[in-house]
Design a protein around this motif. Sequence first.
Motif, PDB file in Angstrom:
ATOM      1  N   ALA A 149      11.430 -15.208  -0.673  1.00  0.00           N
ATOM      2  CA  ALA A 149      10.512 -15.758   0.330  1.00  0.00           C
ATOM      3  C   ALA A 149      10.333 -17.263   0.138  1.00  0.00           C
ATOM      4  O   ALA A 149      10.378 -18.036   1.110  1.00  0.00           O
ATOM      5  CB  ALA A 149       9.170 -15.045   0.256  1.00  0.00           C
ATOM      6  N   MET A 150      10.131 -17.702  -1.095  1.00  0.00           N
ATOM      7  CA  MET A 150       9.954 -19.123  -1.360  1.00  0.00           C
ATOM      8  C   MET A 150      11.206 -19.916  -1.021  1.00  0.00           C
ATOM      9  O   MET A 150      11.123 -21.031  -0.485  1.00  0.00           O
ATOM     10  CB  MET A 150       9.589 -19.328  -2.839  1.00  0.00           C
ATOM     11  N   THR A 151      12.380 -19.339  -1.316  1.00  0.00           N
ATOM     12  CA  THR A 151      13.635 -19.999  -0.967  1.00  0.00           C
ATOM     13  C   THR A 151      13.755 -20.176   0.540  1.00  0.00           C
ATOM     14  O   THR A 151      14.216 -21.223   1.030  1.00  0.00           O
ATOM     15  CB  THR A 151      14.826 -19.202  -1.502  1.00  0.00           C
ATOM     16  N   SER A 152      13.330 -19.171   1.296  1.00  0.00           N
ATOM     17  CA  SER A 152      13.385 -19.255   2.753  1.00  0.00           C
ATOM     18  C   SER A 152      12.494 -20.370   3.278  1.00  0.00           C
ATOM     19  O   SER A 152      12.925 -21.206   4.090  1.00  0.00           O
ATOM     20  CB  SER A 152      12.962 -17.909   3.365  1.00  0.00           C
ATOM     21  N   TRP A 153      11.248 -20.412   2.805  1.00  0.00           N
ATOM     22  CA  TRP A 153      10.306 -21.423   3.291  1.00  0.00           C
ATOM     23  C   TRP A 153      10.706 -22.835   2.853  1.00  0.00           C
ATOM     24  O   TRP A 153      10.722 -23.767   3.669  1.00  0.00           O
ATOM     25  CB  TRP A 153       8.894 -21.109   2.796  1.00  0.00           C
ATOM     26  N   LEU A 154      11.034 -22.993   1.566  1.00  0.00           N
ATOM     27  CA  LEU A 154      11.396 -24.325   1.064  1.00  0.00           C
ATOM     28  C   LEU A 154      12.728 -24.792   1.640  1.00  0.00           C
ATOM     29  O   LEU A 154      12.916 -25.989   1.918  1.00  0.00           O
ATOM     30  CB  LEU A 154      11.449 -24.314  -0.465  1.00  0.00           C
ATOM     31  N   GLY A 155      13.677 -23.857   1.810  1.00  0.00           N
ATOM     32  CA  GLY A 155      14.954 -24.218   2.417  1.00  0.00           C
ATOM     33  C   GLY A 155      14.781 -24.702   3.842  1.00  0.00           C
ATOM     34  O   GLY A 155      15.421 -25.678   4.268  1.00  0.00           O
ATOM     35  N   GLY A 156      13.902 -24.033   4.602  1.00  0.00           N
ATOM     36  CA  GLY A 156      13.631 -24.464   5.969  1.00  0.00           C
ATOM     37  C   GLY A 156      13.021 -25.853   6.020  1.00  0.00           C
ATOM     38  O   GLY A 156      13.387 -26.682   6.864  1.00  0.00           O
ATOM     39  N   LEU A 157      12.097 -26.138   5.101  1.00  0.00           N
ATOM     40  CA  LEU A 157      11.484 -27.471   5.048  1.00  0.00           C
ATOM     41  C   LEU A 157      12.510 -28.540   4.703  1.00  0.00           C
ATOM     42  O   LEU A 157      12.508 -29.634   5.288  1.00  0.00           O
ATOM     43  CB  LEU A 157      10.348 -27.479   4.022  1.00  0.00           C
ATOM     44  N   LEU A 158      13.393 -28.240   3.747  1.00  0.00           N
ATOM     45  CA  LEU A 158      14.407 -29.210   3.346  1.00  0.00           C
ATOM     46  C   LEU A 158      15.355 -29.530   4.495  1.00  0.00           C
ATOM     47  O   LEU A 158      15.657 -30.708   4.760  1.00  0.00           O
ATOM     48  CB  LEU A 158      15.193 -28.667   2.149  1.00  0.00           C
ATOM     49  N   VAL A 159      15.831 -28.506   5.178  1.00  0.00           N
ATOM     50  CA  VAL A 159      16.721 -28.719   6.322  1.00  0.00           C
ATOM     51  C   VAL A 159      16.021 -29.542   7.401  1.00  0.00           C
ATOM     52  O   VAL A 159      16.600 -30.458   7.989  1.00  0.00           O
ATOM     53  CB  VAL A 159      17.185 -27.365   6.896  1.00  0.00           C
ATOM     54  N   SER A 160      14.750 -29.239   7.635  1.00  0.00           N
ATOM     55  CA  SER A 160      14.006 -29.944   8.676  1.00  0.00           C
ATOM     56  C   SER A 160      13.799 -31.415   8.325  1.00  0.00           C
ATOM     57  O   SER A 160      13.870 -32.281   9.202  1.00  0.00           O
ATOM     58  CB  SER A 160      12.650 -29.266   8.900  1.00  0.00           C
ATOM     59  N   VAL A 161      13.545 -31.710   7.057  1.00  0.00           N
ATOM     60  CA  VAL A 161      13.371 -33.100   6.636  1.00  0.00           C
ATOM     61  C   VAL A 161      14.629 -33.909   6.938  1.00  0.00           C
ATOM     62  O   VAL A 161      14.564 -35.019   7.486  1.00  0.00           O
ATOM     63  CB  VAL A 161      13.025 -33.183   5.131  1.00  0.00           C
ATOM     64  N   VAL A 162      15.789 -33.348   6.600  1.00  0.00           N
ATOM     65  CA  VAL A 162      17.052 -34.053   6.811  1.00  0.00           C
ATOM     66  C   VAL A 162      17.330 -34.255   8.303  1.00  0.00           C
ATOM     67  O   VAL A 162      17.616 -35.379   8.760  1.00  0.00           O
ATOM     68  CB  VAL A 162      18.216 -33.289   6.141  1.00  0.00           C
ATOM     69  N   LYS A 163      17.222 -33.183   9.079  1.00  0.00           N
ATOM     70  CA  LYS A 163      17.548 -33.264  10.499  1.00  0.00           C
ATOM     71  C   LYS A 163      16.554 -34.137  11.264  1.00  0.00           C
ATOM     72  O   LYS A 163      16.946 -34.963  12.102  1.00  0.00           O
ATOM     73  CB  LYS A 163      17.611 -31.864  11.103  1.00  0.00           C
ATOM     74  N   THR A 164      15.270 -33.965  10.978  1.00  0.00           N
ATOM     75  CA  THR A 164      14.261 -34.743  11.692  1.00  0.00           C
ATOM     76  C   THR A 164      14.361 -36.220  11.352  1.00  0.00           C
ATOM     77  O   THR A 164      14.164 -37.085  12.227  1.00  0.00           O
ATOM     78  CB  THR A 164      12.851 -34.214  11.359  1.00  0.00           C
ATOM     79  N   SER A 165      14.662 -36.544  10.114  1.00  0.00           N
ATOM     80  CA  SER A 165      14.816 -37.945   9.720  1.00  0.00           C
ATOM     81  C   SER A 165      15.949 -38.606  10.493  1.00  0.00           C
ATOM     82  O   SER A 165      15.830 -39.756  10.944  1.00  0.00           O
ATOM     83  CB  SER A 165      15.069 -38.054   8.217  1.00  0.00           C
TER      84      SER A 165
END
Length: 324
Positions: A149-165
């Motif tokens: 579960a933590m991998t899913s949530w943190l992975g989603g945040l990491l991907v979003s940081v890169v793409k949104t930036s």
Amino acid sequence: MERSLELANMSRIQGFILLGLSARQGIRIGLFAIFLTLYLLTLLENTLIIYLVCSHSKLHKPMYFFLGNLSCLEICYVSVTMPSLLVGLRYSPCHVSFTACIIQLFLFIALISTKCTLLASMAYDRYVAICRPLHYPLLMRPQVCLGLAMTSWLGGLLVSVVKTSCIASLSYCGPKVLNHFFCDVSPLLNLSCTHVALTELVDFISAIVIFCGSFLVALASYVAIGRTVLHMPSAATRRKALSTCASHLVVVGIFYAVVLFMYSRLSHINSTDLNKVLSVIYTVVTPTCSPVIYCLRNREVHTALQKTLHSRWVSSTRTDLSHS
């Protein structure tokens, strides 16, 4: 020098205009009522599931732990996109600031990426439960479930940081009109004045890693489940298991198919009416249907719900009697 100043001015835009789903007043009123009902229904369904999972000890199992995470995600997910959809239908066109648009994009990418990996984790949980039942307590112990579960949530945040930036760093020009009901990747790329090759590459790679990777895990899990179920001796057990897997596959398949169609492309796509309809499917329809298919058809959840309603009714009856 003048060109640089021009680009700098274009990049500091104040906001965007969201066209929404429909421009005709009569249709907008009907759609507003429908989507508001679906939004409230989705919130009610998922809030009920979270309450049942937290309040009943018999639901403290890995499967319901993931379902609780999915319900939390769905509440956040629809609350990111649905308000702008409803505002657009009620007060079309909808004006949104650049900062609010980027925040909405960040949350949307984070949540949709998390949902993909969370669905894969849920499929893996069912695979272990059905195909390797003797190893289930070990393979799906609490530490493993929490880690997934933590991998899913943190992975989603990491991907979003890169793409949104990458998307936020682009320069924007033109009419500043997004032919969509929320700030999505493709409509924003369509308005960019600068080269978007790097951003498209990042978008494509993340789609392959997150969407395709999690889809393959989910697909392999359900295929293995199907093969195991077909070898079960009892026909009634086979029918029940296949019915459950088939309903799960419908939701997972529709979600992944639409998302992969929308995002797994090197070139950005135009925001047409088809794209908006497809967006409605994975931002509105699947969050509404998922609780019914995953949880509310489940016998253990039904039992927990009946106990909750019965205890509430008994408590209310006693309160009325004491007052009388």
